[in-house]
Scaffold this motif. Structure first.
Motif, PDB file in Angstrom:
ATOM      1  N   UNK A   1       8.945   5.615  -1.581  1.00 54.47           N
ATOM      2  CA  UNK A   1       7.976   6.184  -2.529  1.00 54.47           C
ATOM      3  C   UNK A   1       7.464   4.785  -3.600  1.00 54.47           C
ATOM      4  N   UNK A   2       7.917   4.670  -4.273  1.00 49.69           N
ATOM      5  CA  UNK A   2       7.736   3.335  -5.144  1.00 49.69           C
ATOM      6  C   UNK A   2       7.045   2.703  -4.336  1.00 49.69           C
ATOM      7  N   UNK A   3       7.615   1.769  -3.461  1.00 52.70           N
ATOM      8  CA  UNK A   3       6.519   0.754  -2.978  1.00 52.70           C
ATOM      9  C   UNK A   3       5.281   1.179  -2.213  1.00 52.70           C
ATOM     10  N   UNK A   4       5.356   2.502  -1.595  1.00 53.22           N
ATOM     11  CA  UNK A   4       4.268   2.856  -0.862  1.00 53.22           C
ATOM     12  C   UNK A   4       3.062   3.327  -2.235  1.00 53.22           C
ATOM     13  N   UNK A   5       3.943   3.938  -3.359  1.00 56.65           N
ATOM     14  CA  UNK A   5       2.807   3.768  -4.235  1.00 56.65           C
ATOM     15  C   UNK A   5       2.340   2.531  -4.951  1.00 56.65           C
ATOM     16  N   UNK A   6       3.102   1.778  -4.808  1.00 58.87           N
ATOM     17  CA  UNK A   6       2.459  -0.027  -5.009  1.00 58.87           C
ATOM     18  C   UNK A   6       2.095  -0.665  -4.566  1.00 58.87           C
TER      19      UNK A   6
ATOM     20  N   UNK B   1     -10.143  -2.372   3.024  1.00 58.19           N
ATOM     21  CA  UNK B   1     -10.683  -0.722   2.900  1.00 58.19           C
ATOM     22  C   UNK B   1      -9.754  -0.361   3.695  1.00 58.19           C
ATOM     23  N   UNK B   2     -11.079  -0.068   4.805  1.00 59.58           N
ATOM     24  CA  UNK B   2     -10.595   0.877   5.960  1.00 59.58           C
ATOM     25  C   UNK B   2      -8.739   0.614   6.072  1.00 59.58           C
ATOM     26  N   UNK B   3      -8.234  -0.440   6.248  1.00 58.82           N
ATOM     27  CA  UNK B   3      -7.249  -0.427   6.025  1.00 58.82           C
ATOM     28  C   UNK B   3      -5.960   0.827   5.190  1.00 58.82           C
ATOM     29  N   UNK B   4      -6.115   0.499   3.747  1.00 56.97           N
ATOM     30  CA  UNK B   4      -5.699   0.720   2.349  1.00 56.97           C
ATOM     31  C   UNK B   4      -5.958   2.449   3.032  1.00 56.97           C
ATOM     32  N   UNK B   5      -7.293   2.857   3.160  1.00 62.37           N
ATOM     33  CA  UNK B   5      -7.523   3.970   3.226  1.00 62.37           C
ATOM     34  C   UNK B   5      -7.122   4.832   4.086  1.00 62.37           C
ATOM     35  N   UNK B   6      -7.066   3.902   5.110  1.00 58.87           N
ATOM     36  CA  UNK B   6      -6.003   5.268   6.379  1.00 58.87           C
ATOM     37  C   UNK B   6      -4.916   5.588   5.703  1.00 58.87           C
ATOM     38  N   UNK B   7      -4.388   4.633   5.575  1.00 60.24           N
ATOM     39  CA  UNK B   7      -3.034   4.425   4.771  1.00 60.24           C
ATOM     40  C   UNK B   7      -3.050   5.620   3.627  1.00 60.24           C
ATOM     41  N   UNK B   8      -3.690   5.527   2.997  1.00 59.95           N
ATOM     42  CA  UNK B   8      -3.763   6.802   2.145  1.00 59.95           C
ATOM     43  C   UNK B   8      -3.902   7.952   2.344  1.00 59.95           C
ATOM     44  N   UNK B   9      -4.679   8.197   3.743  1.00 61.85           N
ATOM     45  CA  UNK B   9      -5.392   9.570   3.547  1.00 61.85           C
ATOM     46  C   UNK B   9      -4.521  10.113   4.369  1.00 61.85           C
ATOM     47  N   UNK B  10      -3.582   9.398   5.047  1.00 61.11           N
ATOM     48  CA  UNK B  10      -2.124   9.815   6.113  1.00 61.11           C
ATOM     49  C   UNK B  10      -1.537  10.139   5.834  1.00 61.11           C
ATOM     50  N   UNK B  11      -0.586   9.622   4.684  1.00 65.65           N
ATOM     51  CA  UNK B  11      -0.746   9.936   3.383  1.00 65.65           C
ATOM     52  C   UNK B  11      -0.287  11.416   2.914  1.00 65.65           C
ATOM     53  N   UNK B  12      -1.794  11.371   2.709  1.00 63.36           N
ATOM     54  CA  UNK B  12      -1.877  12.460   1.112  1.00 63.36           C
ATOM     55  C   UNK B  12      -1.939  13.530   2.699  1.00 63.36           C
ATOM     56  N   UNK B  13      -2.170  13.377   3.589  1.00 61.96           N
ATOM     57  CA  UNK B  13      -2.778  14.396   4.608  1.00 61.96           C
ATOM     58  C   UNK B  13      -1.438  14.666   5.383  1.00 61.96           C
ATOM     59  N   UNK B  14      -0.136  13.925   5.149  1.00 63.29           N
ATOM     60  CA  UNK B  14       0.848  14.607   5.596  1.00 63.29           C
ATOM     61  C   UNK B  14       2.344  14.901   4.360  1.00 63.29           C
ATOM     62  N   UNK B  15       1.122  15.040   3.197  1.00 63.33           N
ATOM     63  CA  UNK B  15       2.489  15.535   1.923  1.00 63.33           C
ATOM     64  C   UNK B  15       2.966  17.080   2.159  1.00 63.33           C
ATOM     65  N   UNK B  16       2.199  18.592   3.009  1.00 64.82           N
ATOM     66  CA  UNK B  16       2.494  19.428   3.324  1.00 64.82           C
ATOM     67  C   UNK B  16       3.829  19.606   3.626  1.00 64.82           C
ATOM     68  N   UNK B  17       3.581  18.671   4.865  1.00 62.35           N
ATOM     69  CA  UNK B  17       4.703  18.378   5.944  1.00 62.35           C
ATOM     70  C   UNK B  17       6.004  17.827   5.417  1.00 62.35           C
ATOM     71  N   UNK B  18       5.954  16.168   4.572  1.00 62.26           N
ATOM     72  CA  UNK B  18       6.806  16.327   3.710  1.00 62.26           C
ATOM     73  C   UNK B  18       7.405  17.177   2.550  1.00 62.26           C
ATOM     74  N   UNK B  19       6.745  17.640   2.248  1.00 62.48           N
ATOM     75  CA  UNK B  19       6.982  19.051   1.363  1.00 62.48           C
ATOM     76  C   UNK B  19       7.904  20.246   1.877  1.00 62.48           C
ATOM     77  N   UNK B  20       7.153  20.687   3.193  1.00 64.50           N
ATOM     78  CA  UNK B  20       7.843  22.024   4.045  1.00 64.50           C
ATOM     79  C   UNK B  20       9.108  21.622   4.385  1.00 64.50           C
TER      80      UNK B  20
END
Lengths: 322, 252
Positions: free
Chosen positions: A102-107, A287-306
């Motif tokens: 989690x910390x590595x992904x934040x970084x 920008x595209x690569x990082x935005x993609x990673x951030x968006x996928x991570x945010x979009x998937x948050x509800x699945x990880x929370x579930x």
């Protein structure tokens, strides 16, 4: 005062023992004492390596749905799956140093951690899938073979596994290029164009010239790094030039020529301005690569929370039953 | 209907289901909510590509016109595809993909369990291999549907919504026409009437465990047996067939 003194001398003794161990070629395990700078260097390098594997899934993933045959799709998907797997065991190996995924992904998201610059270039045609496998994985292997003997044991073990798979990828990429060079005029043009675009960024993958490499001194003393950037780059060039010639591809470097005296190829000037510009964030896909990673991570948050919520509910239930 | 013709259409139907769903699942590559799931969805997709290869190769042999699995995958048009409407539906969110997977994998589990005993040796062999894979696909989908149903409020809502939206495509899975009747008589095809109650029971149980409501059997959309699809298939094929169509003389 005495206590401080004791701590200092204890630390010095540990450091001396550590350095001695590394010099003797012994591996360092997670439970062993290590200096903070060694730990930090490894976290930086290993998380960068893990992020590179994961971000690298994007340019290749760009062609999965358009692969030109069932076999090609299968090979490409399996390759990307391997990269994801490499990312996973590198994250796990880095976690032995006391940092979480989690910390590595934040970084990664806040820009503190990097990933390989090469993935900031776009994969524009199917030939790019060949070029990435052949040149990018080819360059990565040269680097990773040398890391198989790196001093930190979990990293070295991960590298041994990774190298086996990467050499498959390189051959598969080369096969795509070879096949296209035997194909129609349009296919040959596509292959040469991919070669022209990926050659120089692949050489940059080895990092700055030795004289300009900021992280090298400690890395060598601690045997994290075993060969210099320029040594590895030279090795890659020498093996790749011949492979290109065999299938009729031209290396886009007018200054490239065999140096009889040195027993290796001389090559032209690498555009370090471009390298630095892309590293600073101004490449075609940063920008595209990082935005993609951030968006996928945010979009998937509800699945990880579930998944987490489900686990917790059922943990409680089983506790109640007991 | 000539036996060869019926067998050809039937084989395409099975091959197309594997092919089109493998394409949909491969769209998840680098888009999954966690890397572990990226790898799992890729695994499913790879299994299905393998199955599509085997079935489309066989279809080409039955037809006897020299078509390979790639010709059949990349050079047919929308109206020549016979996959179920369910598998061509866009991925939507993770809940949508998992509900779709639950429905199709449960169907395939019962379908291929019967097919394993087919008098057609090729079908029986493909079924034996497919069954091992489908058991894993179904476990995976079932676990996620239950986790989402019994997870958070949001996940519960999303998975119930997905189940409701996809329900209208499940009736078609069990539709039979002359092709089925011919081949069932010959001991080659699976009788879909026989597996329907098994599917209903299984899905009912999973949805109940997940605290989800089984939708009413209202309007069921059909068409794929005649090559009539939803608008989504054309776009999927456009993307999938791009290189083969743009460079018809090239070999890859």
């Amino acid at each position: 005062m005495d206590n401080v003194q004791n701590t200092v001398s204890k630390e010095e003794a540990l450091l001396a023992k550590f350095e001695e161990k590394v010099q003797a070629g012994e591996a360092i395990e997670p439970r062993d004492w290590m200096p903070e700078a060694y730990r930090k260097h490894l976290i930086r390098q290993m998380s960068q390596h893990a992020h590179s594997e994961v971000i690298g899934m994007q340019p290749e993933g760009n062609w999965v749905t358009r692969a030109p045959s069932l076999r090609a799709k299968q090979i490409l998907l399996a390759k990307i799956q391997d990269e994801g797997g490499h990312g996973l065991y590198l994250y796990s190996a880095a976690e032995t140093l006391g940092i979480s995924r989690k910390e590595m992904i934040e970084q990664l998201h806040n820009g503190k951690a990097k990933y390989s610059n090469i993935f900031n270039y776009p994969s524009l045609t199917w030939a790019d899938i060949g070029a990435i496998g052949w040149l990018v994985d080819g360059a990565a292997i040269v680097n990773q073979v040398s890391l198989q003997r790196t001093s930190y044991a979990p990293y070295s073990r991960a590298m041994v596994r990774i190298c086996k798979e990467e050499s498959f990828h390189q051959r598969q990429g080369y096969e795509i290029m070879a096949q296209m060079m035997q194909g129609t005029e349009e296919q040959r043009e596509m292959a040469q164009d991919a070669m022209n675009r990926w050659w120089w960024p692949s050489l940059m993958m080895f990092g700055p010239h030795d004289t300009d490499s900021p992280h090298s001194a400690d890395a060598f003393r601690w045997k994290i790094k075993r060969h210099t950037n320029d040594e590895l780059r030279q090795k890659f060039i020498d093996k790749t030039v011949q492979q290109a010639e065999v299938i009729g591809l031209t290396i886009p470097d007018p200054d490239l020529k065999w140096n009889e005296a040195k027993g290796c190829y001389d090559y032209g000037r690498i555009d370090w301005e471009e390298f630095n510009r892309v590293i600073r964030g101004n490449g075609p896909c940063n920008k595209q690569r990082l935005d993609h990673h951030k968006k996928v991570h945010a979009d998937g948050a509800w699945v990880r929370e579930a998944a987490e919520a489900y686990k917790n509910k059922h943990k409680k239930q089983s506790v109640n039953l007991n | 209907m000539a036996k060869q013709d019926a067998l050809f259409k039937y084989t395409l139907r099975l091959g197309d289901n594997a092919l089109i769903l493998s394409q949909r699942l491969s769209e998840w590559c680098s888009y999954a909510p966690l890397i572990e799931e990226d790898l799992a969805l890729t695994n499913l997709s790879l299994d299905m590509i393998g199955r599509a290869q085997a079935l489309l190769k066989y279809a080409g042999e039955i037809e006897g016109m020299g078509k390979t699995e790639d010709t059949l995958a990349f050079r047919r048009s929308e109206r020549q595809y016979y996959n179920n409407l369910l598998v061509e539906q866009p991925n939507g969110d993770f809940a949508f993909t998992m509900a779709r997977q639950l429905f199709i994998s449960a169907f395939e589990l019962y379908f291929y369990s019967e097919m394993e005993h087919s008098k057609d040796k090729t079908f029986a062999a493909i079924a034996a291999k497919t069954l091992k894979e489908v058991k894993y696909h179904l476990e995976h989908a079932k676990d996620w549907v239950i986790r989402m149903g019994d997870g958070t409020g949001e996940s519960h809502y999303r998975i119930q919504h997905a189940v409701n939206e996809l329900w209208m495509y499940t009736g078609e899975l069990f539709e039979m026409d002359d092709v089925d009747k011919d081949l069932i008589e010959q001991g080659i095809a699976t009788d879909l009437d026989a597996i329907r109650p098994l599917w209903n029971k299984y899905i009912g149980d999973v949805l109940e465990t997940a605290a989800l409501i089984v939708p009413e059997n209202g309007y069921m959309q059909t068409g794929s047996r005649k090559g009539i699809h939803t608008e989504h298939l054309g776009h999927l094929l456009c993307e999938m067939q791009y290189l083969q169509r743009a460079y018809p003389d090239a070999k890859w």
